[in-house]
Design a protein around this motif. Structure first.
Motif, mmCIF file in Angstrom:
data_model
loop_
_atom_site.group_PDB
_atom_site.id
_atom_site.type_symbol
_atom_site.label_atom_id
_atom_site.label_comp_id
_atom_site.label_asym_id
_atom_site.label_seq_id
_atom_site.Cartn_x
_atom_site.Cartn_y
_atom_site.Cartn_z
ATOM 1 N N ASP A 137 0.829 -1.209 0.000
ATOM 2 C CA ASP A 137 0.000 0.000 0.000
ATOM 3 C C ASP A 137 0.860 1.254 0.000
ATOM 4 O OD1 ASP A 137 -2.228 -1.608 0.039
ATOM 5 O OD2 ASP A 137 -2.642 -1.348 2.176
ATOM 6 N N ASN A 147 0.762 4.271 -2.663
ATOM 7 C CA ASN A 147 0.493 5.646 -2.240
ATOM 8 C C ASN A 147 1.551 6.604 -2.781
ATOM 9 O OD1 ASN A 147 -1.872 5.091 -0.818
ATOM 10 N ND2 ASN A 147 -0.768 4.620 1.077
ATOM 11 N N GLU A 151 0.640 7.225 -6.303
ATOM 12 C CA GLU A 151 -0.532 8.109 -6.374
ATOM 13 C C GLU A 151 -0.149 9.566 -6.117
ATOM 14 O OE1 GLU A 151 -3.627 7.409 -7.169
ATOM 15 O OE2 GLU A 151 -3.742 5.230 -7.084
ATOM 16 N N GLN A 206 -10.349 13.431 -5.044
ATOM 17 C CA GLN A 206 -10.650 12.002 -4.930
ATOM 18 C C GLN A 206 -9.373 11.196 -4.691
ATOM 19 O OE1 GLN A 206 -11.918 13.957 -7.402
ATOM 20 N NE2 GLN A 206 -13.979 14.082 -6.474
ATOM 21 N N ARG A 207 -8.299 11.585 -5.380
ATOM 22 C CA ARG A 207 -7.026 10.877 -5.195
ATOM 23 C C ARG A 207 -6.467 11.133 -3.803
ATOM 24 N NH1 ARG A 207 -3.520 11.253 -10.117
ATOM 25 N NH2 ARG A 207 -4.205 9.126 -10.532
ATOM 26 N N ASN A 255 -8.190 11.782 -1.103
ATOM 27 C CA ASN A 255 -9.006 11.006 -0.170
ATOM 28 C C ASN A 255 -8.646 9.526 -0.216
ATOM 29 O OD1 ASN A 255 -10.401 13.260 0.734
ATOM 30 N ND2 ASN A 255 -12.046 13.030 -0.767
ATOM 31 N N LYS A 256 -8.347 9.034 -1.412
ATOM 32 C CA LYS A 256 -7.977 7.629 -1.556
ATOM 33 C C LYS A 256 -6.681 7.332 -0.795
ATOM 34 C CE LYS A 256 -6.608 4.222 -5.069
ATOM 35 N NZ LYS A 256 -6.334 3.994 -6.511
ATOM 36 N N ILE A 257 -5.687 8.204 -0.960
ATOM 37 C CA ILE A 257 -4.418 8.008 -0.263
ATOM 38 C C ILE A 257 -4.619 8.150 1.244
ATOM 39 C CG2 ILE A 257 -2.017 8.747 -0.076
ATOM 40 C CD1 ILE A 257 -2.329 10.060 -2.844
ATOM 41 N N SER A 258 -5.383 9.165 1.639
ATOM 42 C CA SER A 258 -5.627 9.407 3.065
ATOM 43 C C SER A 258 -6.296 8.211 3.720
ATOM 44 C CB SER A 258 -6.501 10.655 3.251
ATOM 45 O OG SER A 258 -5.864 11.805 2.745
ATOM 46 N N ASP A 259 -7.294 7.656 3.043
ATOM 47 C CA ASP A 259 -8.007 6.491 3.599
ATOM 48 C C ASP A 259 -7.066 5.305 3.731
ATOM 49 O OD1 ASP A 259 -10.315 7.979 3.680
ATOM 50 O OD2 ASP A 259 -11.183 7.134 1.844
ATOM 51 N N SER A 260 -6.208 5.124 2.742
ATOM 52 C CA SER A 260 -5.256 4.019 2.786
ATOM 53 C C SER A 260 -4.299 4.172 3.964
ATOM 54 C CB SER A 260 -4.461 3.952 1.482
ATOM 55 O OG SER A 260 -3.413 3.012 1.568
ATOM 56 N N SER A 276 -6.057 3.643 7.399
ATOM 57 C CA SER A 276 -6.466 2.261 7.669
ATOM 58 C C SER A 276 -5.406 1.489 8.454
ATOM 59 C CB SER A 276 -6.754 1.520 6.354
ATOM 60 O OG SER A 276 -5.566 1.316 5.604
#
Length: 348
Positions: A76, A80, A83, A100-101, A103-108, A111
């Motif tokens: 991951d 990231n 990304e 959106q990108r 947020n995707k990295i932040s969520d990863s 987690s």
């Protein structure tokens, strides 16, 4: 994995700690996922820790699960970096910030918030000088997230810190690569240009409603210091948000231990020493102490090279002297606080 609470006197060497252990004085003794060795067990007894939480899986199952979790984190992490690379390249071409990108990295990143031991191990292993900006952005997000957790901030606050870490240096794309990668000392004009990158970054996002004002402020103020010695404005501590204070520390720490085209990386323990000696007046004392004290415990189990050519493993990091850990070399305990001629030169 199942967690069980056991008496320290009954724990076994090789058991894996399932919850951070703190002394009655508030110092971090060991973090989650630390493997108990004889030295740590004796220290727990010395600190009068009666019970601890460990993972209750079988000896065969637990390492396999841990290895899988670490492998996923590394995978991951690499994604990231790709990304954030693409996001920053888009910005350099004049395209809008891809929320959106982000947020995707932040969520990863978020987690993995409970895997602090593996986060530090991952960030230690995966570093390259030629992708510094991209790695650094992700690294600062991770360190900022951990520090937010250790300061007991809310999930929403930590998520904003992660975003701020990802975006804090985007203004550097407006600075010439010749200046950023210069091998020698910067002259006055070059350093003045470097000092503009927080303003460049802020101007890139200031009109975007999808990015919070708090995150925008961090982009502008992450090089400010509480004694007004920072830039670009020279604000003092009362004018800086906790987000800015957190990212400032994460930014400096990661820069010290990162390989750059113009200098070699320092070890985490050298970085601890530098920050302890030089942070007074620059960083919030509570935040820097929380960061260094808890982070240092995450390096238990790390393999290291000493300046005499010996290789060893970090057995314990004394809370009162985090830059001088206890190292095992050929089954011998070496206390670096008592061996002035020995020091760690490389993390293996």
């Amino acid at each position: 994995m199942r967690k069980v609470c056991i008496l320290v006197s009954e724990c076994n060497l090789g058991d894996i700690i399932a919850q951070k252990i703190i002394s009655k004085y508030g110092a971090t003794i060991a973090v989650e996922n630390t493997i108990i060795n004889n030295y740590i067990k004796n220290k727990l007894i010395a600190f009068e820790i009666e019970c601890i939480w460990v993972y209750g899986n079988s000896e065969k199952e637990t390492p396999k699960v841990m290895d899988t979790a670490f492998s996923k984190l590394k995978k991951d992490y690499k994604q990231n970096v790709i990304e954030i690379n693409e996001l920053i390249n888009d910005l350099s071409r004049g395209e809008k910030v891809n929320v959106q990108r982000i947020n995707k990295i932040s969520d990863s990143i978020y987690s993995s918030i409970n895997d602090e031991y593996y986060i530090v191990k991952c960030l230690s292993e995966l570093r390259t000088a030629d992708q510094y900006l991209y790695n650094h952005s992700v690294n600062v997000s991770f360190y900022g997230m951990l520090l937010g957790k250790w300061l007991c901030l809310t999930k929403n606050e930590i998520n904003e810190i992660v975003q701020a870490g990802l975006l804090h240096d985007i203004g550097q794309i407006k600075v010439s690569t010749e200046i950023l990668n210069k091998r020698g000392k910067l002259n006055f004009q070059e350093f003045e240009e470097i000092k503009k990158h927080p303003i460049y970054g802020y101007n890139m996002v200031k009109d975007l409603s999808v990015i919070s004002d708090d995150v925008k402020e961090v982009i502008l103020t992450h090089h400010e210091r509480i004694n007004k010695s920072g830039y670009p404005v020279g604000k003092d501590g009362d004018e800086l948000s906790i987000y800015s204070k957190i990212i400032a520390i994460a930014d400096v720490y990661d820069a010290i231990i990162s390989e750059r085209v113009y200098r070699k990386r320092e070890t985490p323990f050298k970085a601890f020493e530098m920050l302890q000696n030089d942070s007074i007046g620059y960083f919030d004392i509570h935040i820097i102490n929380t960061f260094l004290g808890t982070l240092a415990a995450c390096y238990v189990g790390s393999k290291v090279l000493l300046n005499n050519g010996s290789t060893g493993e970090i057995l314990y990091v004394p809370p009162h002297d985090i830059s001088k850990p206890i190292v095992s070399v050929n089954s011998e305990y070496i206390d670096l606080s008592k061996e002035s001629n020995l020091e760690i030169t490389t993390m293996l």
